[in-house]
Design a protein around this motif. Structure first.
Motif, PDB file in Angstrom:
ATOM      1  N   GLY A  53      -1.919  -1.520  -0.873  1.00 36.78           N
ATOM      2  CA  GLY A  53      -2.570  -3.503  -1.161  1.00 36.78           C
ATOM      3  C   GLY A  53      -3.899  -3.136  -1.995  1.00 36.78           C
ATOM      4  O   GLY A  53      -4.629  -3.847  -2.067  1.00 36.78           O
ATOM      5  N   LEU A  54      -4.112  -2.097  -1.688  1.00 38.70           N
ATOM      6  CA  LEU A  54      -5.808  -1.169  -2.338  1.00 38.70           C
ATOM      7  C   LEU A  54      -5.755  -1.512  -4.532  1.00 38.70           C
ATOM      8  O   LEU A  54      -6.810  -2.258  -5.009  1.00 38.70           O
ATOM      9  CB  LEU A  54      -6.160   0.100  -2.555  1.00 38.70           C
ATOM     10  CG  LEU A  54      -6.870   0.014  -0.876  1.00 38.70           C
ATOM     11  CD1 LEU A  54      -6.736   1.657  -0.317  1.00 38.70           C
ATOM     12  CD2 LEU A  54      -7.932  -0.788  -0.150  1.00 38.70           C
ATOM     13  N   ARG A  56      -3.330  -3.242  -7.540  1.00 33.33           N
ATOM     14  CA  ARG A  56      -1.563  -3.873  -8.222  1.00 33.33           C
ATOM     15  C   ARG A  56      -1.068  -2.868  -8.813  1.00 33.33           C
ATOM     16  O   ARG A  56      -1.585  -2.349  -9.952  1.00 33.33           O
ATOM     17  CB  ARG A  56      -2.227  -5.323  -8.104  1.00 33.33           C
ATOM     18  CG  ARG A  56      -2.729  -6.417  -7.830  1.00 33.33           C
ATOM     19  CD  ARG A  56      -3.465  -7.796  -8.508  1.00 33.33           C
ATOM     20  NE  ARG A  56      -4.158  -8.320  -7.368  1.00 33.33           N
ATOM     21  CZ  ARG A  56      -2.860  -9.230  -7.166  1.00 33.33           C
ATOM     22  NH1 ARG A  56      -1.126  -9.639  -7.779  1.00 33.33           N
ATOM     23  NH2 ARG A  56      -3.498 -10.076  -6.079  1.00 33.33           N
ATOM     24  N   VAL A  73      -1.357 -10.176   4.916  1.00 29.51           N
ATOM     25  CA  VAL A  73      -1.875 -10.242   5.606  1.00 29.51           C
ATOM     26  C   VAL A  73      -0.816  -9.412   7.160  1.00 29.51           C
ATOM     27  O   VAL A  73      -1.510  -8.402   7.647  1.00 29.51           O
ATOM     28  CB  VAL A  73      -2.572 -11.281   6.199  1.00 29.51           C
ATOM     29  CG1 VAL A  73      -3.287 -11.223   7.953  1.00 29.51           C
ATOM     30  CG2 VAL A  73      -3.831 -11.881   5.104  1.00 29.51           C
ATOM     31  N   ARG A  76      -0.315  -5.689   6.061  1.00 31.61           N
ATOM     32  CA  ARG A  76      -1.753  -4.419   6.141  1.00 31.61           C
ATOM     33  C   ARG A  76      -1.892  -4.936   7.432  1.00 31.61           C
ATOM     34  O   ARG A  76      -2.086  -3.429   7.838  1.00 31.61           O
ATOM     35  CB  ARG A  76      -2.787  -5.266   5.501  1.00 31.61           C
ATOM     36  CG  ARG A  76      -2.409  -5.683   4.463  1.00 31.61           C
ATOM     37  CD  ARG A  76      -4.180  -5.212   2.835  1.00 31.61           C
ATOM     38  NE  ARG A  76      -4.396  -6.802   3.289  1.00 31.61           N
ATOM     39  CZ  ARG A  76      -4.159  -8.428   2.977  1.00 31.61           C
ATOM     40  NH1 ARG A  76      -3.850  -8.431   1.931  1.00 31.61           N
ATOM     41  NH2 ARG A  76      -4.975  -9.036   3.503  1.00 31.61           N
ATOM     42  N   TYR A  89     -18.423   3.107   8.733  1.00 33.07           N
ATOM     43  CA  TYR A  89     -20.215   3.317   9.171  1.00 33.07           C
ATOM     44  C   TYR A  89     -20.850   3.951   9.172  1.00 33.07           C
ATOM     45  O   TYR A  89     -20.867   4.125  10.274  1.00 33.07           O
ATOM     46  CB  TYR A  89     -19.928   1.375   9.137  1.00 33.07           C
ATOM     47  CG  TYR A  89     -19.586   0.594   8.651  1.00 33.07           C
ATOM     48  CD1 TYR A  89     -19.781  -0.278   7.438  1.00 33.07           C
ATOM     49  CD2 TYR A  89     -18.015   0.096   8.895  1.00 33.07           C
ATOM     50  CE1 TYR A  89     -18.915  -1.451   6.690  1.00 33.07           C
ATOM     51  CE2 TYR A  89     -17.361  -0.434   8.238  1.00 33.07           C
ATOM     52  CZ  TYR A  89     -18.006  -1.305   7.090  1.00 33.07           C
ATOM     53  OH  TYR A  89     -17.391  -2.179   6.844  1.00 33.07           O
ATOM     54  N   TYR A 101     -12.696  -1.901  14.116  1.00 31.61           N
ATOM     55  CA  TYR A 101     -11.681  -2.171  13.275  1.00 31.61           C
ATOM     56  C   TYR A 101     -10.600  -2.196  14.566  1.00 31.61           C
ATOM     57  O   TYR A 101      -9.821  -3.020  13.747  1.00 31.61           O
ATOM     58  CB  TYR A 101     -10.859  -0.213  12.916  1.00 31.61           C
ATOM     59  CG  TYR A 101     -11.656   0.275  11.499  1.00 31.61           C
ATOM     60  CD1 TYR A 101     -11.505  -0.618  10.467  1.00 31.61           C
ATOM     61  CD2 TYR A 101     -12.940   0.907  11.587  1.00 31.61           C
ATOM     62  CE1 TYR A 101     -11.975  -0.341   9.586  1.00 31.61           C
ATOM     63  CE2 TYR A 101     -13.624   1.205  10.442  1.00 31.61           C
ATOM     64  CZ  TYR A 101     -12.966   0.245   9.741  1.00 31.61           C
ATOM     65  OH  TYR A 101     -14.184   0.553   8.181  1.00 31.61           O
ATOM     66  N   LEU A 104     -11.196  -6.149  13.497  1.00 33.45           N
ATOM     67  CA  LEU A 104     -10.331  -6.207  12.539  1.00 33.45           C
ATOM     68  C   LEU A 104      -8.961  -6.859  12.079  1.00 33.45           C
ATOM     69  O   LEU A 104      -8.165  -7.121  11.136  1.00 33.45           O
ATOM     70  CB  LEU A 104     -11.064  -5.505  11.497  1.00 33.45           C
ATOM     71  CG  LEU A 104     -12.164  -5.294  10.803  1.00 33.45           C
ATOM     72  CD1 LEU A 104     -11.964  -4.714   9.168  1.00 33.45           C
ATOM     73  CD2 LEU A 104     -11.915  -6.737  10.503  1.00 33.45           C
TER      74      LEU A 104
ATOM     75  N   ILE B  80     -12.111  -3.145   4.121  1.00 32.14           N
ATOM     76  CA  ILE B  80     -11.626  -4.587   4.166  1.00 32.14           C
ATOM     77  C   ILE B  80     -10.773  -5.262   3.169  1.00 32.14           C
ATOM     78  O   ILE B  80     -10.622  -5.993   3.545  1.00 32.14           O
ATOM     79  CB  ILE B  80     -13.182  -5.276   4.162  1.00 32.14           C
ATOM     80  CG1 ILE B  80     -14.368  -4.232   4.179  1.00 32.14           C
ATOM     81  CG2 ILE B  80     -13.508  -6.128   3.595  1.00 32.14           C
ATOM     82  CD1 ILE B  80     -14.395  -4.191   6.122  1.00 32.14           C
ATOM     83  N   VAL B  81     -10.469  -4.056   2.284  1.00 34.50           N
ATOM     84  CA  VAL B  81      -9.146  -4.557   1.594  1.00 34.50           C
ATOM     85  C   VAL B  81      -8.174  -4.969   2.328  1.00 34.50           C
ATOM     86  O   VAL B  81      -7.377  -5.408   1.842  1.00 34.50           O
ATOM     87  CB  VAL B  81     -10.300  -4.325   0.066  1.00 34.50           C
ATOM     88  CG1 VAL B  81      -8.735  -4.381  -1.087  1.00 34.50           C
ATOM     89  CG2 VAL B  81     -10.574  -5.128  -0.211  1.00 34.50           C
ATOM     90  N   LEU B  85      -7.327  -8.777   6.720  1.00 35.39           N
ATOM     91  CA  LEU B  85      -8.038 -10.198   7.148  1.00 35.39           C
ATOM     92  C   LEU B  85      -7.674 -10.607   6.105  1.00 35.39           C
ATOM     93  O   LEU B  85      -7.397 -10.235   4.877  1.00 35.39           O
ATOM     94  CB  LEU B  85      -9.673  -9.606   7.176  1.00 35.39           C
ATOM     95  CG  LEU B  85     -10.427  -9.067   8.044  1.00 35.39           C
ATOM     96  CD1 LEU B  85     -11.836  -8.854   7.557  1.00 35.39           C
ATOM     97  CD2 LEU B  85     -10.279 -10.693   8.718  1.00 35.39           C
ATOM     98  N   ASP B  86      -7.941 -12.205   5.937  1.00 34.83           N
ATOM     99  CA  ASP B  86      -7.619 -13.235   4.618  1.00 34.83           C
ATOM    100  C   ASP B  86      -8.341 -12.433   3.551  1.00 34.83           C
ATOM    101  O   ASP B  86      -9.675 -12.526   4.123  1.00 34.83           O
ATOM    102  CB  ASP B  86      -7.253 -14.384   5.114  1.00 34.83           C
ATOM    103  CG  ASP B  86      -7.646 -15.247   4.036  1.00 34.83           C
ATOM    104  OD1 ASP B  86      -6.596 -15.230   2.827  1.00 34.83           O
ATOM    105  OD2 ASP B  86      -8.199 -15.718   3.317  1.00 34.83           O
ATOM    106  N   ARG B  87      -8.279 -12.461   1.920  1.00 40.96           N
ATOM    107  CA  ARG B  87      -9.520 -11.756   2.133  1.00 40.96           C
ATOM    108  C   ARG B  87     -10.434 -12.693   1.193  1.00 40.96           C
ATOM    109  O   ARG B  87     -10.969 -12.769   0.704  1.00 40.96           O
ATOM    110  CB  ARG B  87      -8.146 -11.084   0.357  1.00 40.96           C
ATOM    111  CG  ARG B  87      -7.927 -10.110   0.866  1.00 40.96           C
ATOM    112  CD  ARG B  87      -7.440  -9.040  -0.544  1.00 40.96           C
ATOM    113  NE  ARG B  87      -6.935  -7.646   0.018  1.00 40.96           N
ATOM    114  CZ  ARG B  87      -5.704  -7.490  -0.553  1.00 40.96           C
ATOM    115  NH1 ARG B  87      -5.010  -7.720  -1.259  1.00 40.96           N
ATOM    116  NH2 ARG B  87      -5.420  -5.966   0.083  1.00 40.96           N
ATOM    117  N   GLU B 214     -10.088 -11.724  -4.794  1.00 38.26           N
ATOM    118  CA  GLU B 214      -8.553 -11.101  -3.833  1.00 38.26           C
ATOM    119  C   GLU B 214      -8.027 -10.144  -5.315  1.00 38.26           C
ATOM    120  O   GLU B 214      -7.675  -8.856  -5.158  1.00 38.26           O
ATOM    121  CB  GLU B 214      -7.038 -12.156  -3.511  1.00 38.26           C
ATOM    122  CG  GLU B 214      -6.228 -11.442  -3.978  1.00 38.26           C
ATOM    123  CD  GLU B 214      -5.137 -11.279  -2.500  1.00 38.26           C
ATOM    124  OE1 GLU B 214      -5.565 -12.273  -1.968  1.00 38.26           O
ATOM    125  OE2 GLU B 214      -3.988 -10.524  -2.893  1.00 38.26           O
TER     126      GLU B 214
END
Lengths: 248, 219
Positions: A53-54, A56, A73, A76, A89, A101, A104, B80-81, B85-87, B214
Motif C-alpha cells: 500500500g505504499l 498505487r 486500514v 494494512r 526512529y 508500533y 499503531l 506511517i503510510v 492508521l487512517d491516512r 492519501e
C-alpha cells in the motif's frame, strides 16, 4: 477465508516514462512462501511496495488476503513489511520504537515487546537509542517490528542484508517459525542458496513480468542459477530449466 | 492519531532544535527590521503587524520543513503510510503538531516583539491571540501538506519555501490587515472581509490536506 494470499492480474506501474511492472501476473497461496528473484530494476521492490500500500498501481487488478488494492486500514493491519530501510526512529530506544508500533497496530499486550526483543536477541540493548545501533542490530529490530502484530502476510525485501552469521541463523529460524504458523511470505532475495530452505516456490522477474517460476526441485541453486542466466539473456520457452516454467 | 501526536511531540522536544532555531530566526528578523527601518511612534503601529507576520511566516516555513523530522530518517514515513492508521488522521496529527509548535513559538516571540517595538500588547492580547491562531492554522495546514510533498526529495530546504510562500501571500495580507485593526484597539473585526478570507483559507487547506494526504503519500 480466501485461498490465495496474493493475486495480481496484469499489474502495471511506471515511474515517469520507465515502465517497471508491465502486466505482471502472480499468485501466492495462503500459507505458502515465495522467493522473488530478479536483477536490479526488475520490479521486485516496486511489487512489494504496491502490495504493502505504499504505491498505487497504474493498471491491473490485485487482491491481497482477499482485499482488493489499494489497501485499506483492515488489510494494512494484516501485513508485515521489512524493506531496505529500517522504519525505526533513531531518537527513540529499541523498546520505545516497538511500543510505538504496538500502539499503531493496536497490539495491547505490553509483554509482547519483551518477548520480541528476546526473540531477536535485543533484550540487553532495549533501552539504547536506535541511532547507536550497528546495521545488524537495526535489521534485527526491524524484523521484530515487522512481526509484532502477528501479520498474516510477510513482505520481506532482502531481509538478510547487514546480518552477521548469528543474525542470518536467527532470521532463518524466525521465517521457518512463521511458515510453520501458516504465515504467507513473499521474500525478495539474491541469495539463491537459501531459496530452497525458506520458500516453497520461486518467481524470477524480468522486464516487469514473471519470467520464470518453479517449485520443488526447481529451487536447487544450480537450477535457479540457470533460470537466472536464461532470463538475463532473454532466452524463452522450455530451455530455461528442466522443471521450471519460462513465461515470457 | 493520538499515538502519532504523542510520538511527534516527544521527538520534537527531545531534539529541541526546531523550536530553538525558529525562535532564533524570529528574533533575528525582528532585530533586523528594528535596525533597518526608520521606526518612529508615528509609523510603528502601521509597520509592526507586517514585521510580526513576516517573522512568523518565515519561521513557520522553517518549522514545516522540520515537521517530518522523525519520518525523514530510515524511511519512517513509509511506516506511517503502511500502518493501519487512517491516512487522513496522519495528516491531522502532523498538522496539530505543527500548529502547537507554531503557537508555542509565537508565545515566545510576542514578548520580544513588544519589547523591540515598544508596543503594549497586553490590552489587546485576546484578539491578537485569536488572529495569531487563525493565521497559524492556515500556515500549519499548508506547511504540513507541502512538507509531505518534499519529504523524500533532495533539496527540500530550498523547494519548500518556494512552494509555500506564493500560496501564503493571501494569508499574510489578511493576517496583517486584521492585526493592524486589533493593535489599534478596535477589537477583533468579525465582520471584516479579511477575516472571512482567513477563515476560508484555513478551511480550504485543512480539508484539502486531509483529503489529499492519501494520494500524496502513496505516489
Amino acid at each position: 477465508m480466501p485461498e490465495t494470499a496474493i493475486t495480481c492480474r496484469g499489474l502495471t506501474r511506471s515511474f515517469g516514462r520507465v515502465g517497471v511492472l508491465r502486466g505482471l501476473d502472480l499468485e501466492l497461496e495462503r500459507g505458502a512462501s515465495m522467493a522473488l528473484l530478479g536483477a536490479n530494476g526488475s520490479g521486485k521492490t516496486t511489487l512489494l511496495r504496491l502490495l504493502a500500500g505504499l504505491l498505487r498501481a497504474d493498471g491491473g487488478n490485485s487482491t491481497v488476503l482477499g482485499h482488493p488494492l489499494p489497501s485499506t486500514v483492515v488489510l494494512r493491519r494484516k501485513l508485515g513489511y521489512l524493506g531496505h530501510e529500517s522504519w525505526l526512529y533513531g531518537e527513540l530506544s529499541a523498546r520505545e520504537n516497538l511500543e510505538f508500533y504496538c500502539r499503531l497496530y493496536g497490539v495491547s499486550d505490553d509483554s509482547s515487546v519483551d518477548s520480541l526483543l528476546e526473540r531477536v536477541g535485543m533484550t540487553r540493548a532495549a533501552s539504547r537509542r536506535v541511532r547507536s545501533f550497528s546495521r545488524g542490530m537495526v535489521q534485527r529490530l526491524s524484523l521484530a517490528r515487522a512481526l509484532l502484530h502477528d501479520p498474516e502476510l510477510l513482505l520481506l525485501d532482502e531481509p538478510f542484508t547487514g546480518l552477521d552469521r548469528d543474525g542470518v541463523e536467527l532470521l532463518e529460524n524466525l521465517v521457518t517459525e512463521q511458515r510453520a504458523a501458516g504465515t504467507s511470505i513473499l521474500m525478495v532475495t539474491h541469495d539463491l542458496a537459501r531459496v530452497s530452505l525458506l520458500a516453497d516456490q520461486a518467481v524470477l522477474l524480468g522486464r516487469g513480468r514473471v519470467a520464470w517460476q518453479g517449485q520443488g526441485n526447481d529451487l536447487a541453486p544450480e537450477r535457479l542459477e540457470q533460470a537466472w542466466r536464461d532470463t538475463a539473456s532473454g532466452q524463452g520457452g522450455s530451455a530455461a530449466t528442466d522443471g521450471g516454467t519460462q513465461t515470457c | 492519531m493520538l499515538t502519532l501526536l504523542a510520538r511527534d511531540l516527544k521527538l520534537q522536544f527531545r531534539r529541541g532544535e526546531l523550536l530553538a532555531s525558529s525562535f532564533v530566526m524570529g528574533v533575528l528578523m525582528l532585530l533586523a527590521f528594528n535596525f533597518s527601518l526608520d521606526l518612529s511612534p508615528d509609523n510603528v503601529a502601521a509597520l509592526a503587524p507586517g514585521i510580526l507576520w513576516v517573522a512568523v511566516l518565515f519561521s513557520a516555513g522553517l518549522a514545516a520543513g522540520h515537521g517530518f523530522v522523525g519520518e525523514r530518517e530510515n524511511g519512517c514515513m513509509d511506516a506511517i503510510v503502511a500502518s493501519p492508521l487512517d491516512r487522513g488522521s496522519v495528516y491531522l496529527a502532523k498538522f496539530t503538531v505543527n500548529l502547537l509548535l507554531l503557537l508555542l513559538f509565537e508565545a515566545m516571540l510576542l514578548p520580544v516583539f513588544a519589547l523591540f517595538f515598544e508596543l503594549s500588547v497586553l490590552p489587546v492580547l485576546a484578539p491578537l491571540a485569536l488572529v495569531l491562531l487563525l493565521g497559524s492554522i492556515g500556515l500549519a495546514a499548508v506547511g504540513t501538506l507541502f512538507a509531505l510533498v518534499t519529504v523524500g526529495g533532495g533539496g527540500r530546504d530550498l523547494t519548500l519555501p518556494i512552494l509555500l510562500l506564493p500560496l501564503e501571500v493571501p494569508l499574510l495580507i489578511a493576517s496583517v490587515k486584521i492585526t493592524r485593526v486589533v493593535m489599534a484597539g478596535g477589537g477583533f473585526p468579525w465582520g471584516d472581509g479579511w477575516v472571512r478570507l482567513l477563515l476560508g483559507f484555513d478551511l480550504l487547506f485543512v480539508v484539502a490536506g486531509w483529503l489529499a494526504f492519501e494520494y500524496v503519500a502513496t505516489d
